[in-house]
Design a protein around this motif. Structure first.
Motif, PDB file in Angstrom:
ATOM      1  N   TYR A   1       0.346   4.054  -2.767  1.00  0.00           N
ATOM      2  CA  TYR A   1      -0.075   5.355  -2.847  1.00  0.00           C
ATOM      3  C   TYR A   1       1.178   6.570  -3.233  1.00  0.00           C
ATOM      4  O   TYR A   1       0.711   7.254  -4.103  1.00  0.00           O
ATOM      5  CB  TYR A   1      -0.361   5.384  -0.878  1.00  0.00           C
TER       6      TYR A   1
ATOM      7  N   LEU B   1       0.923  -1.251   0.230  1.00  0.00           N
ATOM      8  CA  LEU B   1      -0.043  -0.092   0.131  1.00  0.00           C
ATOM      9  C   LEU B   1       1.124   1.347   0.194  1.00  0.00           C
ATOM     10  O   LEU B   1       0.853   2.387  -0.481  1.00  0.00           O
ATOM     11  CB  LEU B   1      -0.812  -0.257   1.161  1.00  0.00           C
ATOM     12  N   THR B   2       1.781   1.046   0.973  1.00  0.00           N
ATOM     13  CA  THR B   2       2.706   2.691   0.840  1.00  0.00           C
ATOM     14  C   THR B   2       3.329   2.756  -0.899  1.00  0.00           C
ATOM     15  O   THR B   2       3.387   3.430  -1.439  1.00  0.00           O
ATOM     16  CB  THR B   2       4.034   2.030   1.458  1.00  0.00           C
TER      17      THR B   2
END
Length: 63
Positions: free
Chosen positions: A48, A44-45
């Motif tokens: 994003y 997810l990092t």
């Protein structure tokens, strides 16, 4: 030879295997949960960051 446990009689072997088998299963389950948490957090990092950079592939941040 070398061992972690020394038992005087084989009647204690069943309890020893059950208890340490349970502990081993619990440790493996915790490790699997941590593994998925780590992969989701890192994934997810990166997602994003790529969304913030507009999926350009260029490392400078576009504002």
């Amino acid at each position: 030879m070398a061992s972690d446990f020394s038992i005087a009689q084989f009647r204690f072997l069943e309890r020893l295997l059950v208890v340490h088998g349970h502990w081993c299963c619990k440790r493996i389950a915790q490790m699997i949960c941590y593994f998925f948490y780590k992969k989701i957090a890192f994934g997810l990092t990166i997602f994003y960051f790529e969304a913030f950079a507009r999926f350009s592939g260029i490392w400078k941040i576009i504002v």
